[in-house]
Structure formats: C-alpha cells, structure tokens
Motif scaffolding. Structure first.
Motif, PDB file in Angstrom:
ATOM      1  N   ALA A 176      43.065  -2.933  26.851  1.00 29.32           N
ATOM      2  CA  ALA A 176      44.065  -2.258  26.013  1.00 29.32           C
ATOM      3  C   ALA A 176      45.332  -1.918  26.774  1.00 29.32           C
ATOM      4  O   ALA A 176      46.427  -1.917  26.201  1.00 29.32           O
ATOM      5  N   THR A 177      45.243  -1.593  28.064  1.00 28.97           N
ATOM      6  CA  THR A 177      46.425  -1.179  28.826  1.00 28.97           C
ATOM      7  C   THR A 177      46.785  -2.167  29.928  1.00 28.97           C
ATOM      8  O   THR A 177      47.540  -1.834  30.841  1.00 28.97           O
ATOM      9  N   ALA A 178      46.235  -3.375  29.857  1.00 29.84           N
ATOM     10  CA  ALA A 178      46.585  -4.399  30.835  1.00 29.84           C
ATOM     11  C   ALA A 178      47.942  -5.006  30.478  1.00 29.84           C
ATOM     12  O   ALA A 178      48.205  -5.312  29.316  1.00 29.84           O
ATOM     13  N   PHE A 179      48.778  -5.182  31.475  1.00 29.15           N
ATOM     14  CA  PHE A 179      50.090  -5.793  31.295  1.00 29.15           C
ATOM     15  C   PHE A 179      49.916  -7.305  31.377  1.00 29.15           C
ATOM     16  O   PHE A 179      50.280  -7.942  32.358  1.00 29.15           O
ATOM     17  N   LEU A 180      49.311  -7.868  30.334  1.00 28.24           N
ATOM     18  CA  LEU A 180      49.000  -9.287  30.286  1.00 28.24           C
ATOM     19  C   LEU A 180      49.324  -9.847  28.902  1.00 28.24           C
ATOM     20  O   LEU A 180      49.116  -9.155  27.895  1.00 28.24           O
ATOM     21  N   PRO A 181      49.783 -11.085  28.819  1.00 32.08           N
ATOM     22  CA  PRO A 181      50.054 -11.681  27.504  1.00 32.08           C
ATOM     23  C   PRO A 181      48.836 -11.700  26.593  1.00 32.08           C
ATOM     24  O   PRO A 181      48.967 -11.563  25.374  1.00 32.08           O
ATOM     25  N   SER A 182      47.647 -11.875  27.161  1.00 34.70           N
ATOM     26  CA  SER A 182      46.444 -11.898  26.325  1.00 34.70           C
ATOM     27  C   SER A 182      46.178 -10.531  25.711  1.00 34.70           C
ATOM     28  O   SER A 182      45.608 -10.442  24.620  1.00 34.70           O
ATOM     29  N   SER A 183      46.598  -9.448  26.371  1.00 38.74           N
ATOM     30  CA  SER A 183      46.475  -8.113  25.775  1.00 38.74           C
ATOM     31  C   SER A 183      47.467  -7.948  24.627  1.00 38.74           C
ATOM     32  O   SER A 183      47.133  -7.386  23.578  1.00 38.74           O
ATOM     33  N   PHE A 184      48.684  -8.429  24.818  1.00 38.13           N
ATOM     34  CA  PHE A 184      49.666  -8.389  23.735  1.00 38.13           C
ATOM     35  C   PHE A 184      49.176  -9.214  22.552  1.00 38.13           C
ATOM     36  O   PHE A 184      49.324  -8.822  21.387  1.00 38.13           O
ATOM     37  N   ALA A 185      48.578 -10.381  22.852  1.00 36.35           N
ATOM     38  CA  ALA A 185      47.999 -11.198  21.784  1.00 36.35           C
ATOM     39  C   ALA A 185      46.895 -10.428  21.069  1.00 36.35           C
ATOM     40  O   ALA A 185      46.730 -10.557  19.847  1.00 36.35           O
ATOM     41  N   MET A 186      46.135  -9.615  21.811  1.00 33.47           N
ATOM     42  CA  MET A 186      45.087  -8.799  21.200  1.00 33.47           C
ATOM     43  C   MET A 186      45.670  -7.823  20.185  1.00 33.47           C
ATOM     44  O   MET A 186      45.134  -7.671  19.077  1.00 33.47           O
ATOM     45  N   MET A 357      39.639 -13.940  26.779  1.00 30.51           N
ATOM     46  CA  MET A 357      38.943 -13.463  25.583  1.00 30.51           C
ATOM     47  C   MET A 357      39.464 -12.110  25.098  1.00 30.51           C
ATOM     48  O   MET A 357      38.972 -11.593  24.090  1.00 30.51           O
ATOM     49  N   TYR A 358      40.440 -11.534  25.786  1.00 34.18           N
ATOM     50  CA  TYR A 358      40.951 -10.224  25.385  1.00 34.18           C
ATOM     51  C   TYR A 358      41.387 -10.197  23.920  1.00 34.18           C
ATOM     52  O   TYR A 358      41.192  -9.198  23.226  1.00 34.18           O
ATOM     53  N   ALA A 359      41.982 -11.286  23.473  1.00 37.81           N
ATOM     54  CA  ALA A 359      42.596 -11.298  22.132  1.00 37.81           C
ATOM     55  C   ALA A 359      41.599 -10.975  21.025  1.00 37.81           C
ATOM     56  O   ALA A 359      41.990 -10.463  19.970  1.00 37.81           O
TER      57      ALA A 359
END
Length: 549
Positions: A176-186, A357-359
C-alpha cells in the motif's frame, strides 16, 4: 405492520414471544443469533476508510523498502527532482527511457512542498519521504474503502471480513505504501473493481487506462475483465469511448513530460513494453519456476489464497443452494477475476518479482471475504432447511449455525494473526538499514560527504535518509558483477544526460565504482556494511577511481 415498522427502523425481526408460540418456527437461539448479526456495525465508506487509513499510516511510518528498484528507480530520481542530487539507473538514461516522469511527477507534487516545509521548520529531511508514503497510504485506503463499501451493498458479512483482512494483511502492509508503479496500478485496479460493482463502467475503464499508462503497462492483464464487463453492459461504441478518451488525454500528457525530461521525443510506456516483450531483457535479472507466486502469496496471505481461488466454486454452490435469495455473488466473482488471471499470466513469465502481483492484492482479499461469507450463508441455509422440528432439531440447527459463525471468526482471526506476525517479523528482521541511515553521523568541515557501500548496496533506502543534502552515496568494489546506478549530473542536463557505462545488459562498469581509501581525503568519509558473526566484509582496494562524467 409491527414487523414491517421494525424492519424500516433497522430493528430485529426476532419475536419476543416464547418459541412455542413463534409462528415462524425459529428457536430462541436462532433469533438471538440473527439479532446479534443485525447489531454488528454496518460497513460504510466512512468507517472502512477510517480503519484502513489508520493501518496505512502505520505502514507509511514503519514499512521497510522491500525492493532496491523502489530506491534507485523511484526514490532517488524523486530526490534529484526535489533536492538536485540522486542516483540514476540505466532505466532513467535517455538512451533507454523506461521510467515514466508523469508517475514521478505525481509524487513530486507531494514531496517538494513537504521538503520546503521541513527545511523552513528545520525538521529532518526524512519528513518528505514520510509525507509521500502517507499520501500513498491515504490513496490506497480510499480505493480499498470504496471497494469495501460496494461489497457491503451485496453482503455486509463479506465486507466486514474484507475490512479486517485488509487492515491486518502483511501483503497490503507492504504494497500500500510502496513507491512502485505496481502499487499505483493496485490503487487503480481497486477503484476499477469498485466502480464496476457500482455499475460505473466509465470510471472503471478510466482507472484501468491510468493503471496502464501512468504506472505499469502490464497491469493491462487486470483490466481485461472490466473491459469485457463494460462491453457486455454498454456495447462496443460506449466502451471504445470510455477507453479512448482517457487514453488519449493521459498518453498526450505522458509523452509531453517524458519528452521534456529525457530531452528527446519518447514515451516510457512504449519503451518498457518494447524492452520486456520484444527484447526479453528482463530475464537478465533472474528467473523463477511457476510455483513462485503461489508460495509468495501464501506467505503474505496464508489461508486467504486458496479461499480466494475457490470463489467461483463457492459462488456456484451458493447459487444452487440459495437460488435468488441472496443475489450478487456473480458480480463479486466477476470483479475478482483479475486475481487468478494475473496469477496465471505472471506465473508463465520466467522473470518474477513479488511486486508484480501487487495490483491484485485487494481482489485476492475480496475473493477470500466473499468465499467465507458465501460458505457461511450456505451452511446456515442448509441447517435451517434440513433440521427437523422439535427440541433436538432446533438444538442441532442452532449448534450448526453457531459453529459456522465461530468457524468464520476463527479463520479471519488466524489469517489476521498470521498477517500481523509476518509484518512484525519483516519490520524487526529487515528494518536495520532504514534505521541506520537515519543515524548517519553529521560531519562538519567536510563537503560533500562520501558515504560508501559495498556488498550491502541494495539495502540503501534513499538519499532522503541522509542528514544533509551534500551527502553522496558511492559504491566500492565488493565482488558484485552487475550494473550499478550513477549520480545524476545536473551540469550536463540532469535527466536528459546519458552517463557512460549505463547499459541494459546488467554489465558492470568500473566507472560506477570508487577506490576505497583509508586516507583522509579519499572518496569515502563513511563506510556502511554488515559484519556477520563479527567478521568484517572484504573490500577490494584495487577498484578504480571513476572517470569524470
């Protein structure tokens, strides 16, 4: 009439007369159970958001950095945009231009004012780092709470389970608080699921387009079910319009920003697709077998994984047993399809990373909650239908209903406890680097201050953790034979300058390292490394001094 009035006021329909006089045939225990169920707090967007926002702020303040890509591909370029110093990877070289500056720019909007405010108030520079993380946590909580509110319209029990499971999930704590594109996609995929459940397919399509064009193009696999649902309900023309309009707007903005930052006409989304699909270069960074994600998901979500994957079967049984008494599980099943779809797709790709798999993490938990709630409904319904009249029958029925409720609470409790324990274990077991870099000594009379790292280079959290802006991260030779980042060079164009040595082959270049020296005026004023069992790491004194960039 009295019963009707009680229902409108939200009261229980349980009669107050003796069970022998109860025309509905319900026992006192059954009525008490239903009364208790009606007294449970109803899930709304507001209370779900309050609970999840608290959990996400805790994550923002305590979460570790799980992936060095987060540091060097996102926190370091953001630090350069905010403070003028930072490390540049090959993905950020204009030669390759794989990373979106639109995505970075959205975080800059938070980081820059936070950094200015921290400087004005003489606060540590780390406050800008935490401000970005808190903003990410709030966005995640909003998307999750919206999904919980839509699930509540179908089944309050499923929504209650979802809120608890999300708040205590180790996977969500990390993602939820990772600065990663896959988190934004989530965040985007979660909003798409909520919007699809609400029947707002235009928003669902726009959210999916944002996931693909702003953050991570491979999130497109998660968008397929929502696109098909929109096509089924709105037809080809409207679906095309819902997709084409946000696609044209976001793509135009992204191309303009990437072109300005990289100094040439380019689009990062197209570049990363070309590299990974046509070039196949991602396999340079390691491969895993097809069972990797199942093992990883089970570590982060435990019982929730098989329960979520079983949702289609559970929903089918629910429909066969209850018929149309409690409709809506078909919608929930369709909304959760991106989870098994993404699991199957990414398991077939050789290069695997946990963040891929974050998304679909929130959809995994939604499937878990729906499976539990539907299973409970089936058991209760069967118990009511099959239990014979009379004392023994009603006692058996009440026992089955009570056991089913205890079973659901037990499964949710065990899942939450396992999630919380894994979170605590990760923070305690791997939190040393973030704590250490916040305690780097403040050196006076030395500028810039060289902070050198060897074999532990990948544990560096970010330049936001340094006490001053003139601290510089430097690499010494430690036997690692892969590519390393280099500093952004503002005097030569910054983000539009391609330093020599950066390459897409993961090949080491001597210009990425400095020579370790014990002399006062050497490149290393401080050395950060780890000693295992009291044995200090070996540093190669023959690593060469970098040429001027």
């Amino acid at each position: 009439m009295a019963a009707s009035l009680r229902r409108r006021r939200g009261g229980s329909d349980a009669p107050t007369t003796d069970p022998a006089d109860d025309s509905t045939g319900k026992s006192r225990g059954q009525n008490d159970a239903e009364s208790f169920r009606h007294r449970l707090p109803r899930v709304t967007f507001a209370n779900a958001f309050a609970i999840l926002a608290f959990a996400r702020v805790v994550s923002a303040l305590c979460n570790i950095i799980h992936d060095c890509d987060e540091t060097f591909n996102f926190w370091e370029p953001l630090h350069y945009l905010v403070h003028g110093t930072g490390m540049q990877t090959w993905e950020h070289s204009p030669t390759f231009a794989l990373r979106s500056y639109l995505y970075l720019g959205l975080h800059y909007v938070v980081a820059k004012p936070a950094a200015v405010l921290a400087s004005a108030l003489a606060l540590p520079r780390i406050h800008a780092f935490h401000a970005v993380r808190i903003a990410l946590g709030v966005v995640s909580a909003y998307a999750e709470a919206w999904l919980c509110a839509e699930v509540a319209k179908i089944d309050q029990n499923a929504s209650r389970i979802l809120v608890v499971a999300s708040a205590f999930s180790a996977g969500m704590f990390a993602a939820a608080t990772a600065f990663l594109p896959s988190s934004f996609a989530m965040y985007c995929v979660t909003c798409a699921a909520a919007a699809s459940l609400a029947g707002n397919h235009a928003v669902a399509c726009a959210a999916c387009v944002a996931a693909v064009t702003v953050a991570w193009p491979f999130a497109g696999i998660c968008a397929i079910p929502y696109g098909l649902e929109c096509l089924r309900t709105n037809g080809t023309v409207r679906t095309a319009m819902y997709i084409a309009t946000p696609l044209a707007i976001i793509t135009s903005i992204s191309v303009i920003i990437d072109t300005e930052m990289y100094g040439r006409t380019t689009w990062s989304v197209l570049n990363i697709l070309r590299y990974n699909v046509a070039g196949g270069g991602s396999e340079l960074y390691g491969t895993e077998g097809p069972g990797y994600y199942l093992r990883n998901l089970f570590l982060n979500f435990s019982i929730a994984v098989p329960a979520s994957l079983a949702l289609p079967l559970v929903a089918l049984v629910h429909r066969l047993v209850l018929g149309g008494i409690e409709p809506g599980y078909g919608k929930l099943t369709r909304a959760c399809v991106p989870f098994p779809l993404a699991l199957g797709f990414f398991s077939c790709i050789a290069h695997k990373e946990e963040r891929f798999m974050y998304a679909v993490y929130p959809l995994l938990l939604t499937g878990f909650a729906a499976s539990l709630a539907a299973s409970h409904s089936v058991v209760v319904h069967v118990a009511k239908r099959l239990a014979p009249d009379g004392f023994l029958g009603t006692a058996a029925r009440d026992g089955v209903i009570a056991t089913a409720a205890i079973g659901v609470v037990g499964i949710v409790g065990v899942t939450a406890a396992l999630g919380a324990s894994r979170t605590v274990a990760q923070v305690r077991g791997y939190g040393a680097p973030m704590a250490l870099y916040q305690r780097v000594p403040l050196l006076h009379g030395v500028s810039p201050v060289g902070v050198c790292v060897g074999g532990e280079w990948y544990r560096f959290p970010s330049s936001f953790h340094f006490p001053r802006g003139d601290y510089r991260l430097r690499f010494v030779d430690s036997g690692f034979d892969g590519a390393l980042p280099v500093p952004f060079v503002g005097g030569k164009g910054g983000t539009s300058f391609a330093p020599p040595g950066l390459n897409d082959k993961n090949a080491a270049d001597p210009r990425q390292r400095v020579r370790f020296s014990h002399h006062v005026h050497g490149p290393c004023d401080l050395m950060v490394d780890v000693a295992m069992d009291g044995v200090a790491p070996a540093i190669d004194p023959n690593s060469i001094v970098p040429e001027g960039w």
